[in-house]
Scaffold this active site. Sequence first.
Site, short mmCIF file in Angstrom:
data_model
loop_
_atom_site.label_atom_id
_atom_site.label_comp_id
_atom_site.label_asym_id
_atom_site.label_seq_id
_atom_site.Cartn_x
_atom_site.Cartn_y
_atom_site.Cartn_z
N CYS B 48 0.82 -1.21 0.00
CA CYS B 48 0.00 0.00 0.00
C CYS B 48 0.86 1.27 0.00
O CYS B 48 0.39 2.34 -0.33
CB CYS B 48 -0.97 -0.01 1.18
N HIS B 94 18.63 0.26 -1.01
CA HIS B 94 17.23 0.65 -0.86
C HIS B 94 16.38 -0.57 -0.48
O HIS B 94 15.59 -0.50 0.47
CB HIS B 94 16.72 1.26 -2.16
#
Lengths: 253, 424
Positions: B48, B94
């Site tokens: 999300c 990342h």
Amino acid sequence: MAELLFWPAVLAYGEAAVAYAGNVRYPVLGRFATWGVRIGWLIQTALLVWQAVRADGFPWDTWAGSLNLFVWLVVGGYLVWGCKPRYRLLGLTVMPFAAILLLASYVGGGAETDGSRHLSTAFLVLHVGLVLAAFAALTLAAALGGLYLWEERALKLHRPGLLRLRAPSLLTLETLGLRTVAVGVPLLTLGMIAGFVHRASLDPQIVVTLVVWALYAGFLVLRPRGRRAAYLQLAGFALVLTAPLGLLATHLS
Amino acid sequence: MRLALVGTSHKLAPVEVRERVALDGAAASALAHELGAAGLEAVCLSTCNRTELYVVAPEGEDARAAASAALGRLADDDLGPHLYRLTDEAAALHLFRVAAGLDSMVPGEGEILGQVRAAYEGGACGPVLDKLFRGALHAGRKARTETAIGESPSSVSSAAAALAQQVFGELDGRNVLILGAGEVGELAARNLVSRGANVAFVANRTPERATALAERLRSRPLALDAVADELAGVDVLVSSTSSPDFVLTRSQVEAVIGRRRGRPLFLIDLAVPRDVEPAVGELDGCFLYDIDDLEAVVAESLAGRRREAERAETIVAAEASAFRDWLASLDVVPAIASLREHAEAIRTAELAKAQGRLEGLSASERRTVESLTSQIVNKLLHAPIVRAKEAAALEGVGYADALRHLFGLDEDGRDAHPRRLPGQ
């Protein structure tokens, strides 16, 4: 040789105490504390073994010697479950106490092996060993009671940082305190029986020990909970403190 | 091989943009395999808060272009300012930060690790992405075990449950009474249930709502006026009614304290105005937390997570650095393979030339000569190969190019992608 073993033990206990204090803010220090306790206890064990081998008879019959043995028993008892991360706060109450008492024992000559006093019978050795082991258990129970009271207060006052400290739950402390007393009372009972077999008389020392026994036996029967249990554990410990280990040794000699 | 990451997250894009590129597990897997069918390695991580495409191709620009195009197709638009594009070590770092929860809205949140695993399992992985995602999962677990980043509660309901555990330890079998059948109470109840507690009763002013929630929580409805009486048997009370007055007073709780035989009672008052009279918290064995108390716990907890995040950053940086070294070593693999092949060709050719002179040898002696020549070749090549791999991590492919040049590998046509040495 005694000094070679004594000072590293004190240093390890001291290091553990400092690391336990640091653990409150930096959890990574908890490991150093745990290893300090383990290493210190092993070194103290070596010291006691060395004393036992070198001494002619029972080497811990002075108040200082008894204190040395007492500290070893307390730390040994703590090691049974105290190395778990959840109990590290308890280490903060036990290890400074252990380091200071061990130092006091050294000042009083508790690390020496010479001296002419010997315990006369196996019953007396048993008596001293069992009573000291019982007192060690009751000391740990008092530490658990103290931690319970501190944590209960922190919860009542809604201290937001409490969860970060990863302390054991209140019910865990309560149960553990009860179990520790349940170990200490039979040891105290057997120790007292051994003492009576040797000398069936009443002196102030024995009276205090009887009062301690009665208090903890009552604790086991009534099984108080929560704050009351913690207060009783601390009150019992205060009585233990009034039964100076030196007197114990004196009435044996 | 080059690794590229193109993606968007809550840090760069509002929800209106994120929802355009959001994919469920099956769609994310399908997209990865679509890129995989084009000869690329690809994994799509879509939650999300983020949608990210990790692509590996022989050239970095190809990987970036393929990932950007795929995301652009999803959005039906140019996502330009909302996208980040990272390559190689930066992309690996990342992903490792994402897996450790360091890039999440709530630092250290635990759900992301499972989402990274699901993306990896649904992806079209080759050796590079396989290594990358296994490393990320390892880094995520390591950050959580070696720091306290994921331990403290990050919401009011989880703080309430954690405090209940601080009183009772394990919540298995602990009885909970829910007072007020609203969403807030249900959320807190579900958090307690997820930790083993049992919702014994649900009480509400409107009995129908109490019954409905009780059914959802496999509990029993209770009339409001019976709450005080049932307090004797419960361990935790969660209150969130909209009553303007106190629903539970000190005298009501005091009346049942004796019947509790010293068992603690944990009261969570999530209502505003409050449902439980504050004086209840003064009673022996009663622990009362209102919404402000719980929010203070959450604020402290999040501050603690941020402090722990600094330590977790060190852990993921070390893991990402190890991945970079591994990735760099891949660049010298073709050169090393060519070198081995070249050396073996020379060895076998020289043995063939000497065939006439070796005819008098027995089978055993021939095997000895074979073995001896192999050992000489291997020993000669060992140090240059190890050094070339080590140097690849530090200085790039310079050593690989030097190997090609020195041994004339390009001239033999053994290397399909010859490079020029600087200055050539």
